[in-house]
Design a protein around this motif. Structure first.
Motif, PDB file in Angstrom:
ATOM      1  N   PRO A  27       5.183  19.472  -5.799  1.00 23.21           N
ATOM      2  CA  PRO A  27       5.420  18.618  -4.570  1.00 23.21           C
ATOM      3  C   PRO A  27       4.591  17.393  -4.372  1.00 23.21           C
ATOM      4  CG  PRO A  27       4.913  21.100  -4.261  1.00 23.21           C
ATOM      5  CD  PRO A  27       4.578  20.952  -5.643  1.00 23.21           C
ATOM      6  N   LEU A  28       5.042  16.145  -4.487  1.00 22.14           N
ATOM      7  CA  LEU A  28       4.481  15.061  -3.916  1.00 22.14           C
ATOM      8  C   LEU A  28       5.467  14.044  -3.458  1.00 22.14           C
ATOM      9  CD1 LEU A  28       1.773  13.365  -4.222  1.00 22.14           C
ATOM     10  CD2 LEU A  28       2.610  12.515  -6.483  1.00 22.14           C
ATOM     11  N   GLY A  29       5.228  13.266  -2.451  1.00 22.99           N
ATOM     12  CA  GLY A  29       5.997  12.272  -1.960  1.00 22.99           C
ATOM     13  C   GLY A  29       5.259  11.322  -1.400  1.00 22.99           C
ATOM     14  N   GLY A  30       6.030  10.320  -0.789  1.00 21.99           N
ATOM     15  CA  GLY A  30       4.907   9.081   0.039  1.00 21.99           C
ATOM     16  C   GLY A  30       5.957   7.965   0.227  1.00 21.99           C
ATOM     17  N   PRO A  40      13.060  -4.406  -0.242  1.00 19.04           N
ATOM     18  CA  PRO A  40      12.659  -3.663   1.149  1.00 19.04           C
ATOM     19  C   PRO A  40      11.353  -3.794   1.571  1.00 19.04           C
ATOM     20  CG  PRO A  40      13.456  -2.048  -0.761  1.00 19.04           C
ATOM     21  CD  PRO A  40      13.139  -3.563  -1.187  1.00 19.04           C
ATOM     22  N   ASP A  41      11.140  -3.334   2.987  1.00 19.31           N
ATOM     23  CA  ASP A  41       9.828  -3.441   3.645  1.00 19.31           C
ATOM     24  C   ASP A  41       9.112  -2.147   3.428  1.00 19.31           C
ATOM     25  OD1 ASP A  41       9.825  -5.755   5.387  1.00 19.31           O
ATOM     26  OD2 ASP A  41      11.756  -4.732   6.021  1.00 19.31           O
ATOM     27  N   VAL A  42      10.011  -0.781   3.215  1.00 20.55           N
ATOM     28  CA  VAL A  42       9.447   0.425   2.772  1.00 20.55           C
ATOM     29  C   VAL A  42      10.383   1.164   1.933  1.00 20.55           C
ATOM     30  CG1 VAL A  42       8.559   2.605   3.866  1.00 20.55           C
ATOM     31  CG2 VAL A  42       8.464   0.249   5.246  1.00 20.55           C
ATOM     32  N   VAL A  43       9.826   1.839   0.963  1.00 19.11           N
ATOM     33  CA  VAL A  43      10.603   2.805   0.066  1.00 19.11           C
ATOM     34  C   VAL A  43       9.861   4.054   0.007  1.00 19.11           C
ATOM     35  CG1 VAL A  43      10.924   3.339  -2.473  1.00 19.11           C
ATOM     36  CG2 VAL A  43      10.874   0.828  -1.638  1.00 19.11           C
ATOM     37  N   LEU A  44      10.734   4.966   0.219  1.00 22.40           N
ATOM     38  CA  LEU A  44      10.442   6.447   0.152  1.00 22.40           C
ATOM     39  C   LEU A  44      10.532   7.055  -1.066  1.00 22.40           C
ATOM     40  CD1 LEU A  44      11.729   5.342   3.248  1.00 22.40           C
ATOM     41  CD2 LEU A  44      11.858   7.922   3.545  1.00 22.40           C
ATOM     42  N   PHE A  45       9.646   8.043  -1.469  1.00 24.46           N
ATOM     43  CA  PHE A  45       9.617   8.504  -2.825  1.00 24.46           C
ATOM     44  C   PHE A  45       9.440   9.886  -2.768  1.00 24.46           C
ATOM     45  CE2 PHE A  45       5.445   6.697  -2.787  1.00 24.46           C
ATOM     46  CZ  PHE A  45       4.553   7.758  -3.181  1.00 24.46           C
ATOM     47  N   ALA A  46       9.824  10.880  -3.445  1.00 21.50           N
ATOM     48  CA  ALA A  46       9.263  12.178  -3.776  1.00 21.50           C
ATOM     49  C   ALA A  46      10.081  12.705  -5.075  1.00 21.50           C
ATOM     50  CB  ALA A  46       9.543  12.955  -2.485  1.00 21.50           C
ATOM     51  N   LYS A  47      10.530  14.129  -4.783  1.00 21.18           N
ATOM     52  CA  LYS A  47      10.929  14.665  -5.819  1.00 21.18           C
ATOM     53  C   LYS A  47      10.657  14.242  -7.349  1.00 21.18           C
ATOM     54  CE  LYS A  47      15.522  15.526  -3.679  1.00 21.18           C
ATOM     55  NZ  LYS A  47      15.610  16.999  -3.698  1.00 21.18           N
ATOM     56  N   GLY A  48      11.188  13.487  -8.064  1.00 19.83           N
ATOM     57  CA  GLY A  48      10.877  13.257  -9.618  1.00 19.83           C
ATOM     58  C   GLY A  48       9.420  12.946  -9.722  1.00 19.83           C
ATOM     59  N   ILE A  49       8.489  12.303  -8.612  1.00 21.74           N
ATOM     60  CA  ILE A  49       7.240  11.799  -9.039  1.00 21.74           C
ATOM     61  C   ILE A  49       6.342  12.743  -9.449  1.00 21.74           C
ATOM     62  CG2 ILE A  49       6.658  11.918  -6.587  1.00 21.74           C
ATOM     63  CD1 ILE A  49       5.882   8.774  -9.267  1.00 21.74           C
ATOM     64  N   LYS A  62       0.923  -1.276   0.013  1.00 20.00           N
ATOM     65  CA  LYS A  62      -0.098   0.192  -0.020  1.00 20.00           C
ATOM     66  C   LYS A  62       0.888   1.019   0.007  1.00 20.00           C
ATOM     67  CE  LYS A  62      -4.313  -1.833   1.842  1.00 20.00           C
ATOM     68  NZ  LYS A  62      -5.217  -1.523   2.687  1.00 20.00           N
ATOM     69  N   VAL A  63       0.174   2.394  -0.441  1.00 22.78           N
ATOM     70  CA  VAL A  63       1.055   3.578  -0.640  1.00 22.78           C
ATOM     71  C   VAL A  63       0.351   4.594   0.344  1.00 22.78           C
ATOM     72  CG1 VAL A  63       1.415   5.688  -1.977  1.00 22.78           C
ATOM     73  CG2 VAL A  63       1.390   3.415  -2.853  1.00 22.78           C
ATOM     74  N   PHE A  64       1.194   5.358   1.000  1.00 25.42           N
ATOM     75  CA  PHE A  64       0.764   6.692   1.828  1.00 25.42           C
ATOM     76  C   PHE A  64       1.450   7.885   1.270  1.00 25.42           C
ATOM     77  CE2 PHE A  64       1.412   9.996   5.001  1.00 25.42           C
ATOM     78  CZ  PHE A  64       0.061  10.085   5.676  1.00 25.42           C
ATOM     79  N   TYR A  65       0.616   8.734   1.014  1.00 27.92           N
ATOM     80  CA  TYR A  65       1.129   9.936   0.449  1.00 27.92           C
ATOM     81  C   TYR A  65       1.345  11.115   1.021  1.00 27.92           C
ATOM     82  CZ  TYR A  65      -0.426   7.910  -4.201  1.00 27.92           C
ATOM     83  OH  TYR A  65      -0.767   7.452  -5.375  1.00 27.92           O
ATOM     84  N   THR A  66       2.402  11.939   1.001  1.00 28.45           N
ATOM     85  CA  THR A  66       2.616  13.323   1.395  1.00 28.45           C
ATOM     86  C   THR A  66       3.007  14.175   0.571  1.00 28.45           C
ATOM     87  OG1 THR A  66       5.237  12.708   1.222  1.00 28.45           O
ATOM     88  CG2 THR A  66       3.995  11.524   3.320  1.00 28.45           C
TER      89      THR A  66
END
Length: 400
Positions: free
Chosen positions: A257-260, A243-252, A96-100
């Motif tokens: 602004p968008l991350g998660g 990985p159990d968790v991957v953090l993303f942001a910047k290019g997406i 699942k994804v959580f957005y920031t």
């Protein structure tokens, strides 16, 4: 010349050492200032503009989604966000994804997620292991995980244990996991602000095995390395790690602004209603742009074209290092994330950056003596050659 620089100083708090440019617009791999001068952009908004500036499909998506709605809150289903989460999970792992709104907020979400996980496990594990010289954000929780004195200074910090180890020291990592019993390990697969230091595949794979052995969450900070920056959609995909968790942001977000975080299925229910949230993320507009970015990278071949371009750039830079071995200590990096380690002092490296700027070339400097290149994946062979010739000219002048 307008007085925009002076107006900026009058009204904007001085938290960034700005280059003396007033940008009017961007086109592809170039930025154009208020006087019409063009600059080849190898900074790309600090690794954000992965498909360059004003890409026609990005602009069209802005128009299309802008005509529908810009904000609806998380009280309703956000179709672009659902579609983007489906795309991200399809190219990573089930979960699942959580957005920031940003990378720092993604780090804050991980801190909360790890805390919820420790309560569920009831094993007494506590705290997070990070690598020395790592950068995970500037908000107060993320700040404690950032291992750069110039960044964290003496700001107040949250009360949870943090342990740091040297990159590539697998024995030190195992000792911390065994003795301190942390809950999670968080690392960048390429230390960006820390000097563009790629972690060796063998080290990452050993770290993943240790996390599994000691029951520790393995979290990959792909905020700068993700979304095609290193030649894969995410840098961990150069290895066999899961990985159990991957953090993303910047290019997406395609420039917005968008991350998660992407969380494995077994951890996908850790957050319950009320545990975490944000008013704006995910912005429907940013999510729609994210879908366009992934379409361009995966379906339209931009990722593969960028990988080929990065190979050319890195190969030519290695030749340049051999030619100017008295000035260049090494070339390191992965894909379109490159560090040129200079043998000059900090003031000389800044002078080189300034000279390149004057001649129409934008590069970054990190750790004072490392020229950092973050080109867009759409950069052409001709533009790469343009940069190489400019850089060669500047180095030749330094040698005279």
């Amino acid at each position: 010349m307008s007085n925009w620089n002076e107006r900026n100083k009058e009204v904007i708090m001085n938290t960034y050492g700005k280059l003396p440019l007033v940008i009017d617009r961007g086109e592809g791999a170039e930025l154009i200032d208020e006087n019409g001068k063009r600059y080849l952009d190898f900074i790309t908004g600090l690794a954000v503009n992965i498909v360059g500036h004003s890409h026609p499909e990005i602009v069209q998506t802005l128009r299309d989604q802008g005509e529908k709605f810009l904000h609806i809150s998380n009280l309703y289903v956000n179709k672009p966000a659902v579609e983007l989460a489906e795309r991200l999970l399809a190219v990573t792992f089930p979960g699942k994804v959580f957005y920031t709104n940003s990378g720092a907020e993604a780090t804050e979400a991980v801190i909360k997620l790890v805390h919820k996980w420790t309560k569920q496990q009831e094993t007494g594990q506590d705290g997070i292991v990070v690598l020395k010289k790592s950068f995970h954000g500037r908000t107060l929780g993320a700040l404690k995980l950032t291992r750069q004195p110039g960044v964290y200074q003496d700001f107040p910090v949250s009360e949870f244990p943090v342990y740091d180890v040297e990159p590539h020291d697998i024995k030190a990592l195992e000792a911390v996991l065994k003795e301190k019993k942390p809950a999670a390990l968080l690392m960048e697969p390429v230390l960006g602000s820390g000097g563009v230091v790629p972690l060796e595949s063998n080290y990452l794979e050993q770290a993943a095995k240790l996390c599994q052995q000691y029951g520790v969450l393995f979290c990959m900070d792909e905020i700068q390395t993700g979304i095609g920056r290193t030649g894969k959609l995410f840098a961990y995909q150069h290895t066999s790690v899961k990985p159990d968790v991957v953090l993303f942001a910047k290019g997406i977000g395609g420039g917005l602004p968008l991350g998660g975080i992407i969380v494995k299925a077994e951890h996908g229910e850790l957050f319950k209603p009320g545990d975490h949230g944000t008013t704006f993320a995910p912005s429907p507009l940013s999510a729609a742009l994210g879908n366009t970015v992934l379409k361009l990278l995966i379906d339209d071949g931009v990722l593969e074209a960028g990988r080929r371009a990065s190979e050319k750039l890195q190969t030519e830079l290695q030749s340049l290092q051999n030619e100017f071995a008295e000035h260049i200590e090494s070339i390191r990096g992965l894909g379109m994330m490159i560090g040129i380690v200079m043998k000059f002092d900090a003031s000389k490296v800044k002078e080189i950056q300034q000279t390149l700027l004057e001649r129409g070339m934008l590069v970054d400097v990190t750790q004072q003596t490392i020229i950092r290149l973050l080109p867009p994946l759409i950069v052409s062979d001709e533009q790469i050659e343009y940069f190489l010739q400019l850089f060669r000219d500047v180095l030749q002048e330094v040698s005279e």
